[in-house]
Design a protein around this motif. Structure first.
Motif, PDB file in Angstrom:
ATOM      1  N   THR A 390       0.811  -1.189  -0.020  1.00 20.94           N
ATOM      2  CA  THR A 390       0.033   0.027  -0.022  1.00 20.94           C
ATOM      3  C   THR A 390       0.832   1.046  -0.072  1.00 20.94           C
ATOM      4  O   THR A 390       0.372   2.464  -0.189  1.00 20.94           O
ATOM      5  CB  THR A 390      -1.036   0.162   1.296  1.00 20.94           C
ATOM      6  N   ALA A 391       2.100   1.208   0.325  1.00 24.82           N
ATOM      7  CA  ALA A 391       2.958   2.235   0.129  1.00 24.82           C
ATOM      8  C   ALA A 391       3.333   2.775  -1.178  1.00 24.82           C
ATOM      9  O   ALA A 391       4.051   3.748  -1.239  1.00 24.82           O
ATOM     10  CB  ALA A 391       4.165   2.140   0.912  1.00 24.82           C
ATOM     11  N   THR A 392       3.193   1.947  -1.963  1.00 24.46           N
ATOM     12  CA  THR A 392       3.619   1.895  -3.521  1.00 24.46           C
ATOM     13  C   THR A 392       2.288   1.860  -4.408  1.00 24.46           C
ATOM     14  O   THR A 392       2.353   2.477  -5.670  1.00 24.46           O
ATOM     15  CB  THR A 392       4.789   1.119  -3.815  1.00 24.46           C
ATOM     16  N   VAL A 393       1.465   1.111  -4.435  1.00 21.86           N
ATOM     17  CA  VAL A 393       0.157   1.043  -5.206  1.00 21.86           C
ATOM     18  C   VAL A 393      -0.787   1.941  -4.913  1.00 21.86           C
ATOM     19  O   VAL A 393      -1.354   2.084  -3.949  1.00 21.86           O
ATOM     20  CB  VAL A 393      -0.472  -0.469  -4.886  1.00 21.86           C
ATOM     21  N   PRO A 394      -0.964   2.618  -6.015  1.00 21.17           N
ATOM     22  CA  PRO A 394      -2.061   3.927  -5.756  1.00 21.17           C
ATOM     23  C   PRO A 394      -3.553   3.365  -5.493  1.00 21.17           C
ATOM     24  O   PRO A 394      -3.715   2.302  -5.773  1.00 21.17           O
ATOM     25  CB  PRO A 394      -1.978   4.318  -7.472  1.00 21.17           C
ATOM     26  N   LEU A 395      -4.190   4.173  -5.048  1.00 24.43           N
ATOM     27  CA  LEU A 395      -5.421   3.784  -4.595  1.00 24.43           C
ATOM     28  C   LEU A 395      -6.467   4.171  -5.483  1.00 24.43           C
ATOM     29  O   LEU A 395      -6.446   5.260  -5.777  1.00 24.43           O
ATOM     30  CB  LEU A 395      -5.881   4.684  -3.144  1.00 24.43           C
ATOM     31  N   PRO A 396      -6.956   3.072  -6.146  1.00 21.79           N
ATOM     32  CA  PRO A 396      -8.081   3.592  -7.371  1.00 21.79           C
ATOM     33  C   PRO A 396      -9.116   3.994  -6.475  1.00 21.79           C
ATOM     34  O   PRO A 396      -9.510   3.885  -5.309  1.00 21.79           O
ATOM     35  CB  PRO A 396      -8.229   1.944  -7.726  1.00 21.79           C
ATOM     36  N   GLY A 397     -10.058   4.830  -7.104  1.00 23.74           N
ATOM     37  CA  GLY A 397     -11.236   5.176  -6.563  1.00 23.74           C
ATOM     38  C   GLY A 397     -12.001   6.187  -7.317  1.00 23.74           C
ATOM     39  O   GLY A 397     -12.492   7.139  -6.798  1.00 23.74           O
ATOM     40  N   ASP A 398     -11.885   6.161  -8.565  1.00 29.82           N
ATOM     41  CA  ASP A 398     -12.575   6.942  -9.681  1.00 29.82           C
ATOM     42  C   ASP A 398     -14.017   7.020  -9.182  1.00 29.82           C
ATOM     43  O   ASP A 398     -14.812   7.839  -9.232  1.00 29.82           O
ATOM     44  CB  ASP A 398     -12.311   6.709 -11.105  1.00 29.82           C
ATOM     45  N   ASP A 399     -14.338   5.543  -9.040  1.00 31.00           N
ATOM     46  CA  ASP A 399     -16.116   5.293  -8.916  1.00 31.00           C
ATOM     47  C   ASP A 399     -16.487   5.379  -7.508  1.00 31.00           C
ATOM     48  O   ASP A 399     -17.557   5.864  -7.212  1.00 31.00           O
ATOM     49  CB  ASP A 399     -16.351   3.944  -9.594  1.00 31.00           C
TER      50      ASP A 399
END
Lengths: 536, 449
Positions: A390-399
């Protein structure tokens, strides 16, 4: 329109669910653990007695600390905040507004504190620019003319609802992990030093549910001590500090504005969307379940806030709320404000349990780090050697959070350009199509029987100046219209929604809010008779 | 340019402050008694009324509906002796309702007469409401419900907040012959439509004809049709009768969310009819000053043309509650802003509201208000009338909760009736007596005067 309907229950739900990890508590930490585990390939079920962010996660300023607030009391916490602040700005920019923050002192504030402050920030690695009073007032014209000092720091604001929804959605899409709202833990079944299952029930229907899991994580926030005791663990020791905050009807500043003095009442104003949040008082309490703002707490926040921003004295407030912050039991002589804002991860081995842990304390800004630490422990116990990402993978969240973001709904509506798509919430410009979408595929919910309240949690419905008094009626009408409601359930949901919104309005009904309430009550009770649903 | 503003002066016998139902009713009662009257003040909450005139629909704290309001009043008199509805003779109350509704009827909004029992009326949520008088345009609804007649509720594409399916979903269980239909409003093809715009469109005969055709198309076997309240702003009785004639169906309106057409109707009717009867009307302006001297009272206000001063021998204060500005809620107290009259109120802000919004007992804040004596005169801090020339009417008076008891119009009409009676006694009894005929020739304040 979806085919789900409140009076057509889904096929009888299995009374036992299986998963690798059961997470208790749908705050930002619990949802963060869910996502972290999913990214390691571990399936989990997250439950909450109410719904996402129902506790301290949803009851704070939405401040993404730069760390500057803690430089004088807790250097370690300050450094953690600085690191997480930088990381989240990069990985979850859609949940964050990089407002910047000011620390300001007014005549009478201790000059020694202000003198030390820039150096303390430097020690924590936090950028701190000293501004002249004129520069600060140019940036923020509402600041008092009795200002004497000002510094700028990289504070920002973050939407915890958006974070939680995005975490849950990412976990669900990654490996089918589940979130269940309104699921209350009753007891654990413990055999040979291991929790075998959690006996739960639906908080509304009282339908029983058993969840079998190999590992159990207690992310209950302020309720963590109670949950740990259900597992027979006596090693979670929390203090409860009640904080009261007010929602100002207007956005008065661009920056977060903090008082440049030791932490105290009414020392921060955080802009968020079109409003501002003023806080915070801190009072020690014992009873977790009955917290409400008092007249005195509200008046103290306004009085102190007005020292920084005089317009706060006569401003219009639409809501006030209190939430309980879990503080780790400190050395005993420090005040609650100085008590550690750090977090604790307890593995409960000393309590004779091998598959149970508790993560508590901490703060919104450090939720990701807390989740990572808890997930490290759980993954290790499951024999999963994959490192957290989680320190490197972006948080998706457009929807997931698209409807919770101020201004998102009108943009969507404008883009669609469909004159038949009517605006149901006129304060926040939420159109019919948004309601359709939320009901059809509720963000952050696997199989959710939506109510107006649940829609409000997942959108801006009810968040504007009318506080839902008009749009609650329109949304209900629309849901009747589209066939979602077919009996009095819609009226009950409407009433419950207004009752729930009122809890936050009640402490600040004066001035124009008194007129607004009178109109709302004439409509809801005088005309529609929602105060007498049970009788007629 | 520096202009010195000369106030425009008006002289009258009675000045009524506040143009809600109470202020309007007081003006009606005053002109019927040949008292020269000026009406000023904020438009009040009249635009938020439903059109139903309630007397007493619930007794505070009891969940069940009141079907016999007159019996309810007896109960109120015993249990809440300070309640304004408990302080008026039943005969006066009936007379007040009749006088007010007759006036409305003569202006084109006919009302059913106050009966011995409440009428069970419909709401846009499909719930039921007890009320005393309903306008002719709404009367067929309660009748059809009572008879459980086959009936179609019709709503419109693009009209939000009113769903015929909602009405049927909540009422259908008790009314099996009820069905829902949706049609497009004539000449309003796509997008949102608004009740007031629809209502004004229906004042045009051609629109009514097209609507009639559409209604016939969805009526099926039903002989009764329910619509949202959109049947004209002016002379709705004509629009209603014509639509019934064109369709051959019985038609009724259901109130919609505020601000609704029935409220606009009442306001516009009264604003037109009262000046015709000699009332000096200064609409939509807030009175900012009120003072008394040996000869009378002076009201100060202003409109867009400058300051206005009204001299009156008596004043009725009908400024309403928070919504219309008659009371103000400050963080530390409830105040009456015009004269700083003492306001009976809960001990502190923490006591204003109960925990639960829809608590059937209602909120203590709503019982706050000013105290009046038997002659409707507001009391000062010493417990004596604040002025012999000052009378009060409407929901500014303490010891009632008009919302929870469904008694807004009842309190307005009752207290206006009493206040005008008291003012008349004062004016006729005091030196000089009443002028034989209204001395005013100015009826409406016009630009430039």
């Amino acid at each position: 329109m979806s085919t789900i309907s409140p009076e057509q229950p889904a096929p009888a739900a299995a009374t036992t669910l299986e998963t690798e990890v059961l997470i208790i508590g749908g705050g930002v930490t619990g949802t963060g653990i869910m996502r972290d585990l999913a990214l390691r390939g571990i399936h989990s079920i997250l439950i909450d007695k109410i719904d996402l962010c129902a506790g301290a996660s949803g009851g704070n300023h939405g401040l993404l600390h730069s760390g500057a607030r803690y430089v004088s009391t807790d250097l370690e916490a300050a450094i953690e905040c600085r690191q997480e602040n930088e990381l989240l700005k990069r990985l979850a920019p859609h949940c964050i507004e990089a407002t910047g923050g000011l620390f300001v002192a007014v005549e009478g504030d201790d000059p020694a504190f202000a003198d030390e402050f820039p150096e303390l920030c430097r020690r924590a690695g936090i950028r701190c620019d000293e501004l002249t009073v004129a520069e600060a007032r140019k940036l923020e014209p509402h600041l008092s003319d009795r200002l004497v000092r000002a510094c700028r720091v990289p504070d920002a604001t973050v939407d915890p609802f958006h974070l939680a929804l995005a975490n849950v959605d990412h976990a669900r899409l990654t490996n089918g992990s589940l979130y269940r709202s309104h699921t209350e833990l009753l007891r654990f079944e413990i055999v040979d030093g291991e929790i075998r299952s959690a006996v739960c029930r639906d908080h509304r229907t009282l339908a029983p549910l058993t969840i079998r899991a190999r590992q159990v994580v207690n992310a209950g926030g302020a309720w963590a001590m109670n949950i740990a005791r259900l597992a027979g663990c006596a090693d979670v020791d929390l203090l409860y500090a009640k904080g009261t905050l007010l929602v100002n009807h207007d956005r008065m500043t661009r920056h977060v504005v903090n008082r440049l003095r030791p932490p105290g009442d009414g020392d921060i104003l955080v802009p968020g969307g079109t409003v501002s949040i003023l806080g915070t008082t801190s009072t020690r309490i014992q009873d977790l379940d009955h917290v409400a703002p008092t007249v005195d707490e509200i008046d103290r926040n306004i009085r102190e806030g007005a020292a920084m921003i005089p317009a706060l004295a006569g401003a219009r407030y639409t809501r006030a709320f209190s939430r309980v912050r879990p503080l780790l039991q400190g050395t005993g002589n420090a005040s609650d404000r100085a008590a550690s804002r750090g977090f604790a991860l307890l593995d409960h081995r000393s309590q004779g349990l091998a598959n149970f842990c508790t993560i508590t304390g901490g703060k919104l800004t450090t939720f990701r780090l807390m989740a990572e630490k808890a997930a490290d422990l759980v993954a290790g116990r499951l024999g999963n050697r994959q490192a957290g990402t989680t320190a490197t993978v972006p948080l998706p969240g457009d929807d997931a959070g698209r409807w919770t973001e101020p201004g998102a709904a009108p943009k969507h509506w404008y883009k669609l350009n469909d004159p038949g798509d009517m605006i149901l919430c006129e304060c926040e410009m939420v159109p019919q199509s948004a309601i359709d979408e939320i009901v059809a595929t509720p963000p952050g919910a696997e199989r959710e029987v939506m109510s107006i309240e649940a829609i409000s949690l997942r959108s801006r419905v009810g968040k504007g100046p009318c506080q839902g008094s008009f749009c609650g009626i329109r949304v209900a009408s629309y849901l009747y219209d589209s066939g979602y409601y077919r009996d009095a359930a819609g009226l009950v949901h409407m009433r419950d929604f207004f009752d729930e919104r009122f809890k936050g309005q009640r402490p600040v009904i004066w001035g124009r809010q008194a007129a607004q309430m009178e109109l709302a009550e004439a409509l809801h009770c005088g005309l529609l008779g929602l105060d007498a649903l049970d009788a007629d | 340019m520096n202009m010195i503003e000369q106030p425009r002066n008006f002289t009258t016998e009675l000045a009524v402050i506040g143009s809600g139902i109470a202020g309007f009713a007081a003006s009606v009662f005053a002109v019927n008694r040949k008292i020269a009257t000026a009406l000023a003040g904020n438009s009040g909450a009249v635009a938020y009324t439903t059109g139903y005139l309630d007397l007493l629909g619930r007794l505070d704290g009891i969940a069940t509906a009141v079907t016999d309001p007159w019996e309810g009043l007896l109960h109120l008199r015993q249990t809440q002796p300070k309640h304004p509805l408990g302080r008026i003779a039943v005969a006066d109350l009936r007379a007040g309702f009749d006088e007010f509704t007759s006036f409305l009827g003569s202006g084109g909004i006919a009302y059913s007469r106050a009966g011995d029992r409440n009428v069970t009326a419909l709401t846009p949520a499909g719930t039921l409401k007890q009320t005393l008088c309903v306008p002719a345009t709404m009367a067929a609804g309660p009748r059809a419900f009572a008879a459980r007649a086959a009936c179609v509720i019709v709503d419109f594409e693009g009209l939000k907040g009113f769903s015929s399916r909602e009405v049927v979903a909540n009422l259908g269980g008790r009314w099996p012959g009820l069905a829902a239909q949706r049609i497009g409003f004539p000449d309003m093809a796509r997008g949102e439509v608004y009740p007031e715009v629809m209502a004004r469109a229906l004042e045009v005969p051609a629109t009514r004809e097209r609507l009639a055709t559409a209604l016939q198309g969805v009526a099926g076997p039903a002989r009764v049709i329910g619509l949202p309240a959109i049947l004209g702003v002016h002379r709705p009785d004509r629009v209603h009768a014509d639509l019934e004639r064109l369709t051959g169906l019985e038609i009724f309106e259901i109130p919609t969310m505020p601000p609704s057409v029935p409220g606009v109707r009442l306001r516009e009717l009264l604003e037109q009819a009262l000046p015709k009867r000699g009332v000096t009307l200064i609409p939509q302006q807030k009175v900012t000053g009120l003072g008394f001297d040996g000869d009378g009272a002076t009201l100060d206000l202003r409109d867009s043309y400058g300051p206005i001063r009204i001299r009156a021998r008596a004043v009725i204060l009908a400024t309403g509650r928070f919504l219309s500005g008659g009371l103000e809620a400050h963080p530390d107290r409830i105040a009456e802003p015009l004269l700083d009259l003492p306001v009976t109120q809960p001990a502190g802000r923490a006591d204003w509201y109960r925990e639960r919004y829809t608590d059937v007992r209602g909120h203590p804040l709503h019982r706050a208000g000013i105290e009046v004596d038997a002659e409707s005169r507001p009391l000062g801090r010493d417990g004596r009338p604040c002025s012999e020339r000052l009378f009060a009417a409407g929901v500014i008076v303490a010891h009632q909760d008009w919302i929870r008891s469904r008694s807004g119009a009842g309190i307005a009409i009752a207290t206006a009736y009493q206040a005008v009676g008291a003012a008349e006694r004062y004016l006729r009894g005091s030196s000089g007596g009443l002028a034989a005929t209204p001395s005013l020739n100015r009826q409406v304040v016009v630009p430039g005067e």
